[in-house]
Design a protein around this motif. Structure first.
Motif, PDB file in Angstrom:
ATOM      1  N   THR A   1       0.820  -1.215   0.000  1.00 34.31           N
ATOM      2  CA  THR A   1       0.000   0.000   0.000  1.00 34.31           C
ATOM      3  C   THR A   1       0.851   1.261   0.000  1.00 34.31           C
ATOM      4  OG1 THR A   1      -0.167  -0.214   2.409  1.00 34.31           O
ATOM      5  CG2 THR A   1      -1.974  -1.099   1.090  1.00 34.31           C
ATOM      6  N   ALA A   2       1.964   1.250   0.757  1.00 37.62           N
ATOM      7  CA  ALA A   2       2.786   2.465   0.873  1.00 37.62           C
ATOM      8  C   ALA A   2       3.694   2.675  -0.328  1.00 37.62           C
ATOM      9  CB  ALA A   2       3.630   2.399   2.143  1.00 37.62           C
ATOM     10  N   ALA A   3       4.083   1.581  -1.005  1.00 37.02           N
ATOM     11  CA  ALA A   3       5.029   1.704  -2.116  1.00 37.02           C
ATOM     12  C   ALA A   3       4.401   1.338  -3.449  1.00 37.02           C
ATOM     13  CB  ALA A   3       6.252   0.817  -1.853  1.00 37.02           C
ATOM     14  N   GLY A   4       3.088   1.140  -3.476  1.00 38.59           N
ATOM     15  CA  GLY A   4       2.438   0.733  -4.714  1.00 38.59           C
ATOM     16  C   GLY A   4       2.319   1.833  -5.744  1.00 38.59           C
ATOM     17  N   VAL A   5       2.520   3.075  -5.321  1.00 38.03           N
ATOM     18  CA  VAL A   5       2.421   4.201  -6.257  1.00 38.03           C
ATOM     19  C   VAL A   5       3.581   5.161  -6.002  1.00 38.03           C
ATOM     20  CG1 VAL A   5      -0.079   4.078  -6.514  1.00 38.03           C
ATOM     21  CG2 VAL A   5       0.883   5.418  -4.660  1.00 38.03           C
ATOM     22  N   GLY A   6       3.918   5.935  -7.040  1.00 41.00           N
ATOM     23  CA  GLY A   6       4.876   7.019  -6.873  1.00 41.00           C
ATOM     24  C   GLY A   6       6.328   6.629  -6.784  1.00 41.00           C
TER      25      GLY A   6
END
Length: 735
Positions: free
Chosen positions: A630-635
């Motif tokens: 969730t924390a590294a799934g985007v950006g």
């Protein structure tokens, strides 16, 4: 006076191997002066390159003895503090000289790795040095080799791998199914072609030459700068069983096997389908029954691949003492850790082929698992003419060129002392000797033609999709696995009870007559929705969310194990998990194995997050980044890697795709493979299928549809419970 002159002459021309005639001073007694003398001798030898094998042996023994003597001095309670410091200072002097020697020839450092091979010659030399220093060499702990005739010049070396007879009887097992097979087929017909094969090649012109060392060094000195790969034929067809298709590079290995090639070091990069190539090569060679030795984490996946690529062949997986082994199966799959218990009957089953997956696991010939693998391959070659032998590994070399030794011996290309069979014949046919300038290039080519196949993703980029998801099913063994399966059974029973109650309430007293009929899917969905609502309200008891969480925790170890293997094979790997405890266990595994990693979590400050991203992207020693789904799934831009591991499943295809897109993005110049870890025979497998079936939702949303991510996740959760319920009702009808 004459004696005094002799003493002076002895000091002027010391003989390191001779005993001094004068009484040694106290500081010259013991092992340290002997080691110092060896170090001085080595210092002179390494200044005159190349470093000979005997010098390498001396260096390894001296360094190991310095290490052991330091540990002994530190543990000796009888020494005063002053005496201990004095001894340690003397040892430091020897160690410093050895370090300077290693700087001149850095390849010597590989001899000091934890898994470095200690040869029989090194053990003998170590015993000699210890006796010279007044120490008693330890007794050998290895089991005695079985009695054998004295080797002649034409017979194999007496240093054979451990035979099944050398394994302690209390460790050996023979599954009941194996006994049944032996009774059904009490003998194996002799294969006279096998005997002819072993005696076909006789050393003539090269009989007096040391050939193994030049063969190994040929891969350092004569490399053209391209991957080592034998000439492969073009495949006429890419078709496999039941409509499946091979990629062109896979079909080439199968075609080579069909033309009669029988030994392969298949060193393709991960993601290029080595498992399928091995199974279809076995099909082409009719190499069944086939023995497959694998790491524990991919054992279940191999059985799955047998069903995919060779569906007419039965596979059996060896667990524990083999109580559930099907000895009549075509493919027997066993992990390295169980070989000590099963090597006896495996050697007698009559295999016509053998595959060793992650073959770099056997690079240390002194290890028990390596000895078992070599003993089994020797047994197969004894019984079968030209069996199919395949070593699969993305990294055939880990530390040193001699990592090839055990793999080549497994394939039957060499023994402990010399090349064998076709390789020896090929070297004879070159007309060259190791003293000739062209020998190394010719020797390298001869070994490659024996069956080395190495393709990189970049070499076959046209064959493979730019992005793909590869499922890796794993068995959940032990107490955790049993608990999860029991919880899943209890949940299915609760759903079935709810369904029957709802059916009875709707149809009245005669509902019992309809239980054996077709399942009402509309009613099943309403029952599943009620269960999902109760689960979301966090009521007591096991529910689908807590069960999936426990499955993720149980998969943490196998997922980390596979990520570690990938990192050693291909370099940078991205590891995704949903829960903190799964990330914690993975990081602990990497730390224990000496693999450097970075971590990206939701509770990090922006500064810490950027620092960890930079470490993974720019530091070549940081092999793995452990990311929160969730924390590294985007950006994030993590295209420095082309392989990622999805340790836990999300509830949506969109979330999974976002994770993959951290690697598959602009700047990525290699095909991307996402390895999805699936707990076999649990609701985890159902969830994976549902996510894939709903993968079109994201595309429809881009085209203007109104599906939202929350609805799709609820659909997966609901459908997973419906599948669990319908399977339970179907089992009741059959039972």
């Amino acid at each position: 006076m004459a004696r005094a002159g002799q003493r002076r002459t002895g000091r002027a021309r010391p003989d390191p191997g001779a005993q001094r005639r004068r009484a040694p001073r106290p500081s010259e007694k013991g092992i340290i002066p002997v080691l110092a003398g060896i170090a001085r001798e080595l210092d002179g030898a390494v200044r005159r390159p190349p470093t000979r094998p005997a010098v390498r042996t001396q260096f390894q023994v001296a360094a190991l003895l310095v290490r052991e003597e330091r540990a002994r001095v530190m543990a000796d309670a009888s020494l005063t503090a002053g005496k201990r410091d004095q001894e340690l200072k003397r040892l430091d002097g020897v160690a410093t000289l050895l370090a300077k020697i290693a700087v001149r020839d850095t390849t010597l450092l590989t001899l000091l790795a934890e898994d470095a091979r200690v040869s029989d010659a090194a053990r003998d030399y170590k015993a000699t040095v210890m006796r010279a220093g007044g120490l008693e060499p330890p007794e050998e702990t290895a089991p005695p080799a079985p009695a054998a005739p004295t080797p002649s010049a034409s017979s194999p070396s007496s240093a054979q791998p451990t035979s099944p007879a050398a394994i302690p009887a209390e460790k050996r097992v023979v599954p009941r199914s194996v006994i049944s097979r032996q009774l059904a087929n009490p003998f194996l017909a002799p294969d006279f072609e096998a005997a002819a094969e072993r005696t076909a090649a006789r050393a003539r012109r090269l009989a007096g030459w040391e050939l193994l060392e030049p063969l190994f060094r040929s891969f350092e000195q004569a490399g053209p700068g391209a991957p080592a790969c034998m000439p492969l034929p073009e495949a006429r067809s890419l078709s496999a069983s039941f409509g499946r298709e091979l990629m062109p590079h896979q079909a080439q290995v199968v075609a080579a096997t069909a033309r009669g090639h029988r030994t392969f070091l298949l060193a393709d990069e991960p993601g290029l389908g080595k498992t399928a190539q091995a199974l279809l090569a076995a099909q082409a060679a009719d190499a069944f029954p086939l023995l497959v030795v694998v790491p524990n984490v991919v054992k279940t996946n191999w059985a799955h691949e047998v069903g995919m690529w060779t569906p007419l062949r039965r596979a059996t997986v060896v667990h524990g003492d083999g109580d559930k082994v099907d000895a009549f199966a075509d493919v027997v799959i066993v992990n390295y850790e169980l070989l000590d218990r099963h090597v006896g009957w495996l050697g007698d089953l009559g295999f016509r082929g053998m595959v060793v997956d992650e073959a770099h696991f056997i690079k240390n010939k002194g290890s028990q698992r390596s000895q078992h693998v070599l003993a089994l391959s020797e047994r197969i070659r004894t019984r079968t003419a030209r069996p199919l032998l395949m070593a699969l590994t993305g990294t055939p070399l880990i530390n040193d060129i001699e990592d090839f030794r055990a793999i080549w011996q497994f394939l039957g290309w060499i023994d402990d002392t010399k090349p064998l069979g076709r390789l020896m014949t090929a070297l004879e046919d070159t007309g060259l000797t190791p003293a000739d300038r062209g020998f190394y290039a010719a020797a390298r080519a001869a070994v490659i033609d024996m069956g080395i196949v190495r393709r990189r993703k970049a070499d076959v980029v046209a064959d493979i999709p730019a992005r793909r998801v590869a499922d890796l099913p794993v068995e959940l063994d032990g107490a955790a696995g049993r608990s999860i399966r029991a919880a899943e059974t209890a949940l299915a029973r609760r759903l079935a009870d709810r369904y029957r109650s709802a059916e009875a309430a709707r149809a009245g007293a005669d509902a019992a007559d309809t239980v054996g009929g077709e399942v009402d899917l509309d009613l099943a969905r309403r029952v599943a929705a009620a269960e999902l609502k109760d689960s979301s309200s966090k009521t007591g008891g096991e529910n689908v969310f807590t069960m999936v969480r426990r499955i993720g925790q149980a998969k943490a170890g196998p997922a980390a194990d596979y990520a570690a293997q990938l990192a050693r094979n291909v370099g940078k790997v991205v590891f995704f998990a949903k829960h903190v405890d799964v990330m914690d266990e993975a990081e602990q595994t990497f730390a224990q194995r000496g693999i450097r990693y970075a971590s990206i979590r939701g509770d990090q400050t922006p500064k810490v997050r950027e620092k960890n991203i930079d470490a993974f992207v720019n530091d070549p020693d940081v092999s793995i980044v452990v990311c929160s789904l969730t924390a590294a799934g985007v950006g994030l831009n993590l295209q420095v890697a082309s392989n990622l591991v999805l340790a836990e499943l999300s509830w949506t295809d969109a979330e999974q795709t976002q994770a993959i897109d951290r690697v598959h993005r602009i700047g990525q110049d290699e095909p991307v493979t996402a390895w999805r870890i699936i707990a076999a025979q649990t609701i985890d497998a159902t969830i994976a299928e549902l996510i894939d079936s709903k993968s079109g939702l994201a595309a429809r949303a881009l085209d203007g549809a109104s599906d939202d991510d929350g609805a799709s996740s609820k659909d997966v959760q609901l459908d997973a419970l419906v599948a669990l319920l319908t399977d339970a009702l179907a089992a009741e009808r059959l039972g």
